[in-house]
Design an enzyme around this catalytic site. Structure first.
Site, short mmCIF file in Angstrom:
data_model
loop_
_atom_site.label_atom_id
_atom_site.label_comp_id
_atom_site.label_asym_id
_atom_site.label_seq_id
_atom_site.Cartn_x
_atom_site.Cartn_y
_atom_site.Cartn_z
N SER A 188 -14.98 -18.77 21.85
CA SER A 188 -14.81 -19.84 20.95
C SER A 188 -13.73 -19.83 20.95
CB SER A 188 -15.46 -19.23 19.25
OG SER A 188 -15.11 -20.40 18.58
N TYR B 260 -16.62 -13.09 12.12
CA TYR B 260 -16.63 -13.85 13.17
C TYR B 260 -15.32 -13.69 14.16
CZ TYR B 260 -18.18 -16.87 15.84
OH TYR B 260 -19.11 -17.89 17.34
N LYS C 163 -14.77 -12.23 17.38
CA LYS C 163 -14.60 -13.14 18.89
C LYS C 163 -13.19 -12.70 19.67
CE LYS C 163 -17.98 -15.56 19.35
NZ LYS C 163 -19.04 -15.65 20.45
N THR D 64 -25.80 -26.09 15.79
CA THR D 64 -26.56 -25.09 15.85
C THR D 64 -27.34 -24.82 14.33
OG1 THR D 64 -25.34 -23.23 15.90
CG2 THR D 64 -25.25 -24.42 18.00
#
Length: 338
Positions: A144, A157, A161, A194
């Site tokens: 990402s 998160y 990443k 999403t």
């Protein structure tokens, strides 16, 4: 893989029941691959498997919690027994908590890390144990723009990443050291439409949303297939905003800290209040009677194409066009000077 066809090849995709994983699995199916789909929710997996097969591929649904290394190893073994030798492994599974750090419990932070980061580690371990002795194969990590630039409300998160980025660099160097033909690459994604924004645990008063501009998951799915076919490249950036974010962070990180502190809270929320009683997928999958599919609730504003990604995958054509244009310009200049 070096650009070879994926038809008949065995591909494993984690997080395959919805979102980017679902879109990638379907794209591999459309390329004629045999796809092992890994995720926790059996209902979502079964629906994803049907979609892969409708697209022309063969599907094998394997319920798996990627935070459990034993389950990941077992899934890899089953995929090889039932489908054949794994050529591509895609690590996509993720979860998150939308909240300031001080509103996240330690076990919640650990769970996000276990799924989003350790799931990648366990998947890569399982893939390399099979690929290295054969000296071929490709591992694709789903990254990402947030692997380079952390944003507020997603510390767990973003941390995961960033960890994947460092992990991937190390593994690539280790493979180069032993002159392996196994390749590891990473695809850095933009904001995507999403279902995760209705699934993640949140402490926000309003419904979560990706920071615009938003792209459809099929953009990501096509990029993953391209990366699997061309894994010799270190990483891929998908979307102009991904490229801009990564470049800007290299030059102006302190300014971005302050800018995101002012704008990042509101940009990740809609004006609709969130339902505090809705289910979330941190500990258990969110299954139900409806198939969640690859898409979230942002179809009206999401982009189905990326000019930046088209340019990335057509560099030869663009270079040839630039050379022709330069030649024409030189010819015209010479004609004028006569």
């Amino acid at each position: 893989m070096g650009g070879r066809t994926l038809r008949g090849k065995v591909v494993v995709v984690t997080g395959a029941s919805a979102g980017v994983g679902r879109a990638a699995a379907v794209a591999f199916g459309e390329a004629g691959a045999q796809v092992a789909l890994l995720a926790r929710g059996d209902e979502g997996l079964q629906m994803a498997a049907k979609e892969v097969e409708r697209g022309g591929g063969r599907a094998l649904a394997i319920p798996t919690d990627v935070a459990d290394a034993g389950q990941v190893e077992a899934a890899a073994g089953r995929a090889e027994r039932e489908l054949g030798e794994i050529e591509v492994w895609v690590n996509d599974a993720m979860t998150s908590v939308f909240a300031p750090l001080w509103d996240i419990e330690p076990d919640e932070f650990r769970r996000v890390t276990d799924v989003t980061y350790h799931g990648v580690v366990y998947g890569t371990m399982a893939a390399l144990r099979l690929m290295r002795p054969r000296d071929r194969g490709a591992v694709v990590q789903i990254g990402s723009a947030l692997a380079y630039r952390g944003i507020p409300l997603q510390s767990a998160y973003c941390g995961a990443k960033h960890a994947i980025q460092g992990f991937n660099d190390s593994v690539r160097a280790e493979l180069f050291h032993e002159r392996s033909h196994v390749r590891v690459t990473m695809v850095q994604m933009p904001a995507l439409n999403t279902p995760q924004f209705d699934w993640v645990k949140t402490a926000l008063p309003n419904r979560a949303q990706p920071v615009p501009p938003i792209y459809q998951p099929e953009v990501a799915g096509r990029a993953v297939v391209h990366a699997a076919e061309h894994p010799e490249r270190r990483e891929y950036w998908v979307g102009a905003t991904t490229a801009a974010t990564i470049v800007a962070n290299s030059f102006a990180a302190p300014l971005l800290d302050r800018y995101l502190g002012r704008t990042g809270f509101d940009a990740q929320q809609t004006d609709e209040p969130d339902d505090p009683n809705r289910p979330f997928n941190l500990w258990e999958p969110v299954d139900g009677t409806d198939d969640h599919g690859a898409h979230g609730r942002f179809d009206d504003t999401a982009h189905g194409r990326s000019v930046q990604w088209w340019a990335t995958t057509h560099r030869g054509l663009l270079a040839a066009g630039a050379a022709v244009s330069a030649g024409v310009a030189v010819a015209l200049s010479r004609r004028r000077s006569r």
